[in-house]
Write an enzyme that holds these catalytic residues in place. Structure first.
Site, mmCIF file in Angstrom:
data_model
loop_
_atom_site.group_PDB
_atom_site.id
_atom_site.type_symbol
_atom_site.label_atom_id
_atom_site.label_comp_id
_atom_site.label_asym_id
_atom_site.label_seq_id
_atom_site.Cartn_x
_atom_site.Cartn_y
_atom_site.Cartn_z
ATOM 1 N N ARG A 23 0.813 -1.222 0.000
ATOM 2 C CA ARG A 23 0.000 0.000 0.000
ATOM 3 C C ARG A 23 0.841 1.264 0.000
ATOM 4 N NH1 ARG A 23 -2.653 -0.924 5.520
ATOM 5 N NH2 ARG A 23 -0.510 -1.588 5.804
ATOM 6 N N GLU A 28 6.950 7.520 11.579
ATOM 7 C CA GLU A 28 6.727 8.488 12.640
ATOM 8 C C GLU A 28 7.845 9.518 12.542
ATOM 9 O OE1 GLU A 28 5.248 7.300 16.781
ATOM 10 O OE2 GLU A 28 7.412 7.545 17.040
ATOM 11 N N GLN A 46 4.566 25.375 15.508
ATOM 12 C CA GLN A 46 4.062 25.796 14.203
ATOM 13 C C GLN A 46 4.630 24.873 13.129
ATOM 14 O OE1 GLN A 46 4.309 30.064 13.380
ATOM 15 N NE2 GLN A 46 5.135 29.616 11.360
ATOM 16 N N ASP A 47 3.786 24.477 12.178
ATOM 17 C CA ASP A 47 4.229 23.698 11.024
ATOM 18 C C ASP A 47 4.080 24.554 9.775
ATOM 19 O OD1 ASP A 47 4.618 21.520 12.647
ATOM 20 O OD2 ASP A 47 3.197 20.213 11.630
ATOM 21 N N ASN A 48 5.087 24.501 8.894
ATOM 22 C CA ASN A 48 5.069 25.237 7.635
ATOM 23 C C ASN A 48 5.268 24.268 6.478
ATOM 24 O OD1 ASN A 48 4.905 27.652 9.090
ATOM 25 N ND2 ASN A 48 7.111 27.883 9.133
ATOM 26 N N ARG A 59 15.726 29.395 -1.286
ATOM 27 C CA ARG A 59 15.031 30.141 -0.230
ATOM 28 C C ARG A 59 15.985 30.186 0.957
ATOM 29 N NH1 ARG A 59 9.130 30.347 -1.263
ATOM 30 N NH2 ARG A 59 8.690 29.002 -3.044
ATOM 31 N N HIS A 62 17.682 32.104 6.077
ATOM 32 C CA HIS A 62 16.788 32.829 6.981
ATOM 33 C C HIS A 62 16.980 32.399 8.437
ATOM 34 C CE1 HIS A 62 13.909 32.810 3.299
ATOM 35 N NE2 HIS A 62 14.775 33.801 3.196
ATOM 36 N N TYR A 132 8.239 21.780 7.439
ATOM 37 C CA TYR A 132 9.086 21.938 8.613
ATOM 38 C C TYR A 132 8.320 22.457 9.814
ATOM 39 C CZ TYR A 132 9.568 26.794 6.903
ATOM 40 O OH TYR A 132 9.336 28.059 6.448
ATOM 41 N N GLU A 143 12.998 38.626 12.165
ATOM 42 C CA GLU A 143 13.591 37.821 11.093
ATOM 43 C C GLU A 143 14.796 38.518 10.474
ATOM 44 O OE1 GLU A 143 10.835 36.946 7.953
ATOM 45 O OE2 GLU A 143 10.391 39.046 7.581
ATOM 46 N N LYS A 169 14.167 39.874 -1.816
ATOM 47 C CA LYS A 169 14.665 39.980 -0.438
ATOM 48 C C LYS A 169 15.903 39.101 -0.223
ATOM 49 C CE LYS A 169 13.062 38.762 4.162
ATOM 50 N NZ LYS A 169 11.912 38.309 4.933
ATOM 51 N N ASP A 170 15.852 37.860 -0.697
ATOM 52 C CA ASP A 170 16.996 36.962 -0.522
ATOM 53 C C ASP A 170 18.190 37.420 -1.344
ATOM 54 O OD1 ASP A 170 15.575 35.443 1.275
ATOM 55 O OD2 ASP A 170 15.169 33.806 -0.116
#
Length: 185
Positions: A23, A28, A46-48, A59, A62, A132, A143, A169-170
């Site tokens: 399947r 985990e 927080q998850d992004n 990217r 940061h 992440y 930041e 910005k980067d």
């Protein structure tokens, strides 16, 4: 879960065990109790999730500084990326040094990046997704960033087969020489 140390103190490679059959698979990716037994006590709030359409999308680099500094647990949800952590802790023996690893959907590896490190990545395939966890909430007033291709850091980025694609910005981020770290000892 396999836990491997990298050349930077505190940056760890976590490889979850996959259980597969006809399947697909199950794994985990985080277990606070299990990892606390290994001395990893980071709490995530927080998850992004982001997707980059083209290979060569960069990217970063940061970070969030105090009082909202973030540790991150990074993995690839689809595709492949080269993930980088740069030590920006004042007084650290490895200040300005970096470690990079390839994270793919297939290898399932994750990079645990503690507070005091800048983070960035380059996508290696189309439609690459990065997922992440962060240990603090997004706080734009704290930041900061470093230039992704600063020769003083010297990251050996892979050739993604395309010219790098960056945000304005980067592209305008400072190099290490003019950088003042918010991570004081």
């Amino acid at each position: 879960m396999q836990i491997d140390h990298t050349a930077l103190d505190g940056v760890l490679m976590l490889t979850p065990r996959r259980f597969g059959d006809h399947r697909g698979f199950f794994e985990e990716t985080w277990n606070s109790r299990l990892l606390a037994d290994e001395g990893i006590t980071t709490s995530f709030v927080q998850d992004n999730h982001s997707m980059s359409a083209m290979p060569g999308t960069v990217r970063g680099l940061h970070f969030q500084g105090p009082p909202s500094a973030q540790a991150k647990l990074v993995r690839c949800g689809r595709g492949a990326l080269f993930d980088v952590a740069v030590d920006i802790r004042e007084g650290s023996a490895t200040y300005g040094r970096w470690v990079g690893v390839e994270l793919t959907f297939e290898n399932g590896r994750q990079l645990l990046i503690p507070e005091g490190f800048a983070h960035g990545f380059m996508t290696l395939t189309t439609d690459t997704e990065i997922v992440y966890k962060c240990s603090d909430y997004y706080a734009p007033e704290t930041e900061g960033s470093l230039r992704w291709n600063d020769p003083d850091i010297g990251i050996d980025w892979p050739d993604a087969g395309h010219a790098p694609t960056l945000s304005e910005k980067d592209a305008a981020a400072p190099g290490l020489v003019e950088f003042v770290t918010p991570f004081k000892r």
